[in-house]
Design an enzyme around this catalytic site. Sequence first.
Site, PDB file in Angstrom:
ATOM      1  N   ARG A  95       0.840  -1.193   0.000  1.00 46.42           N
ATOM      2  CA  ARG A  95       0.000   0.000   0.000  1.00 46.42           C
ATOM      3  C   ARG A  95       0.878   1.247   0.000  1.00 46.42           C
ATOM      4  NH1 ARG A  95      -5.076   1.646  -1.221  1.00 46.42           N
ATOM      5  NH2 ARG A  95      -6.161   2.732   0.459  1.00 46.42           N
ATOM      6  N   THR A 370      -8.981   0.798  -9.423  1.00 44.21           N
ATOM      7  CA  THR A 370      -8.304  -0.366  -8.908  1.00 44.21           C
ATOM      8  C   THR A 370      -8.462  -1.499  -9.915  1.00 44.21           C
ATOM      9  OG1 THR A 370      -8.842   0.430  -6.717  1.00 44.21           O
ATOM     10  CG2 THR A 370      -8.385  -1.919  -6.894  1.00 44.21           C
ATOM     11  N   THR A 388      -3.808  -0.636  -7.401  1.00 45.65           N
ATOM     12  CA  THR A 388      -4.666   0.534  -7.599  1.00 45.65           C
ATOM     13  C   THR A 388      -3.885   1.825  -7.687  1.00 45.65           C
ATOM     14  OG1 THR A 388      -6.566   1.738  -6.701  1.00 45.65           O
ATOM     15  CG2 THR A 388      -5.011   0.852  -5.097  1.00 45.65           C
ATOM     16  N   GLN A 409      -3.995   8.221  -3.913  1.00 48.43           N
ATOM     17  CA  GLN A 409      -4.388   7.381  -2.778  1.00 48.43           C
ATOM     18  C   GLN A 409      -4.556   8.190  -1.492  1.00 48.43           C
ATOM     19  OE1 GLN A 409      -5.924   4.151  -3.057  1.00 48.43           O
ATOM     20  NE2 GLN A 409      -4.086   3.920  -4.290  1.00 48.43           N
ATOM     21  N   ASP A 412      -7.825   8.233   0.192  1.00 47.34           N
ATOM     22  CA  ASP A 412      -8.332   7.114   1.002  1.00 47.34           C
ATOM     23  C   ASP A 412      -8.136   7.364   2.494  1.00 47.34           C
ATOM     24  OD1 ASP A 412      -9.569   5.596  -0.855  1.00 47.34           O
ATOM     25  OD2 ASP A 412      -8.036   4.052  -0.993  1.00 47.34           O
ATOM     26  N   SER A 442     -10.198  -0.685   1.010  1.00 50.53           N
ATOM     27  CA  SER A 442     -11.296  -1.668   1.007  1.00 50.53           C
ATOM     28  C   SER A 442     -10.962  -2.877   0.146  1.00 50.53           C
ATOM     29  CB  SER A 442     -12.576  -1.027   0.457  1.00 50.53           C
ATOM     30  OG  SER A 442     -12.956   0.074   1.228  1.00 50.53           O
ATOM     31  N   GLY A 461     -13.237  -1.286  -7.278  1.00 44.85           N
ATOM     32  CA  GLY A 461     -14.482  -0.565  -7.055  1.00 44.85           C
ATOM     33  C   GLY A 461     -14.583   0.041  -5.668  1.00 44.85           C
ATOM     34  N   GLY A 462     -13.439   0.349  -5.056  1.00 44.33           N
ATOM     35  CA  GLY A 462     -13.430   1.081  -3.793  1.00 44.33           C
ATOM     36  C   GLY A 462     -14.244   0.388  -2.718  1.00 44.33           C
TER      37      GLY A 462
END
Length: 572
Positions: A95, A370, A388, A409, A412, A442, A461-462
Amino acid sequence: MTRAGGALLALLAAGAPLHAASAPAVRGAGGAVAAAEASATRAGVALLRAGGNAVDAAVATALALAVSHPEAGNLGGGGFAVVRFGDEIVTLDFRETAPAAAHAGTYLDADGDPIAEASTLGALAAGVPGTPSGLYALHQRFGSRPWAEVVDPAYHLAAGGFPVSRRLHDALVEEQEVLARFPTTAAVWLPGGAPPPIGSIVRLPELAATLARYAGLGPAGITSGPVASAVERTVAAGGGILTAADMAAYEPVWRPAVRFSAFGWELASMDLPSSGGIILGQTLGVLERLGWKDRPRFGADRAHLLAETWRRAFADRYLLGDPATTGARAADLLAAAWLDERAGEIDRAHASSSEAVAPWPGEADEADDTTHVSVVDGAGNVVAMTTTLNGSFGCGLLVPEAGFLLNNQMDDFATAPGRPNLYGLVQGAANAVGAGKRMLSSMTPTIAWNGSDVVAVGGRGGSRIPTATAQVLLNLIVDGDPLQSAVDRPRLHHQWRPDRLEADPDALGPETAAELERRGHALYFWPLPVKVHAVRRLADGTTEAAADPRGPGVGDVATPDVAAPGAPGGSK
Ligand code: GLY
């Protein structure tokens, strides 16, 4: 409706959704790959055919997506992978992190209000990319083919060119206005001021040069030297804070998977900083307690239980953030006593109000776009990996000398805790911006198995990823759907706030919709912007690939079964 025949009317009266009949999954042997672009699926299958394992194939697929699926595949973003290799089950967190200069006020004006677009568009929205180190780390630990061979298909796509798919063309048309704001991006992706036509050949020489450095030097070819300097220059010129030093300092993290069992299957999914595995575990655990298996397949009961379960799971998500700085853990939120309590709260006849559903009461503080790749190899090793840039084409800014886009990002994070982000998610202080922190995700890359029957699944799709992944798994493991039907079926979504039950346009029959409204659900019909790709290796060794037709994605197998419909090309 008036033209529907008697059988169809009977189905609708029972609440059955109308949806197109599924094509079968692509079937064969020797492994399978499902991803968003044909060229990327081919890259993975080529590695399998060359004797590579599931990790070789997954990394090659992800790198090819970084070329031919630029709105989400990436070198300038991040992701998560769940791997089952032999008896070992582990996850890799690659991440993005917040740059060292980020702080809680980075995206707020002097009054404490969010600055429009600051966390979504342009250089300031970019977190520190995790993909270059992440994909390399995966390969170093599990890969069997030489690194340069794994990078090779992506390099050749970028250097030699590839035809623009309808999917890519449509994505560029959709984002044309935004991309046109960034001259370095427009020069590559809007040549002559417009998206390249479907079928035209795109060559990406700067990205090819970056991939050649990556093939030769590993992540250092990107996170230091001229590529990292180019990132810093481009970001600084755009008013951002990401530096070459941030890139050089980035480390992916190996983490244990979130493990749980439900409906007779074992599951391994992604733990924090993704909320995906926790939401999935809560969903399956609460539904099992509520007798989901015995409720009629179509009709209001199951939809009601899904909505009420997700309302609670997403309320708990409010507490979550980077596990390095927050206290809530998967073990707390998946504890049997907590799942019992959540199941016990649900009224089968009436919707709760999200206002009345509070997050887990424990001590939590301090302690779309993503893309997903599912791969299984002939030996049964499995990878579920989601990568993503966050929004489609990330922050919109392409680093010209490097040829890749940067993520957005940072959105988020709860850039302004308590206010909705790009996905309408309302998040808490646990996920506030902080230097070096990982933003809550997510993404839900997941592996599920029952004996030697194993499935890899996940999506893009978040906030809708965990709910879509849960429904595909429920279709498979509870209702026994074939893989492709499980992926194709229309879906529902609820995320606590906003308090509404979202539904694909054909997900609910009219009687069911009316009954759900009677129970107090606010229905919101739209084509849910979420896509799921899955592969499966059955106990007899057959492998299957099912990509989401909403994408459309592409599934293929290493050794096609020529007798199986859909083989050998594998495209749907
Ligand atoms: N950027 C979407 C997610 O990580 O959930």
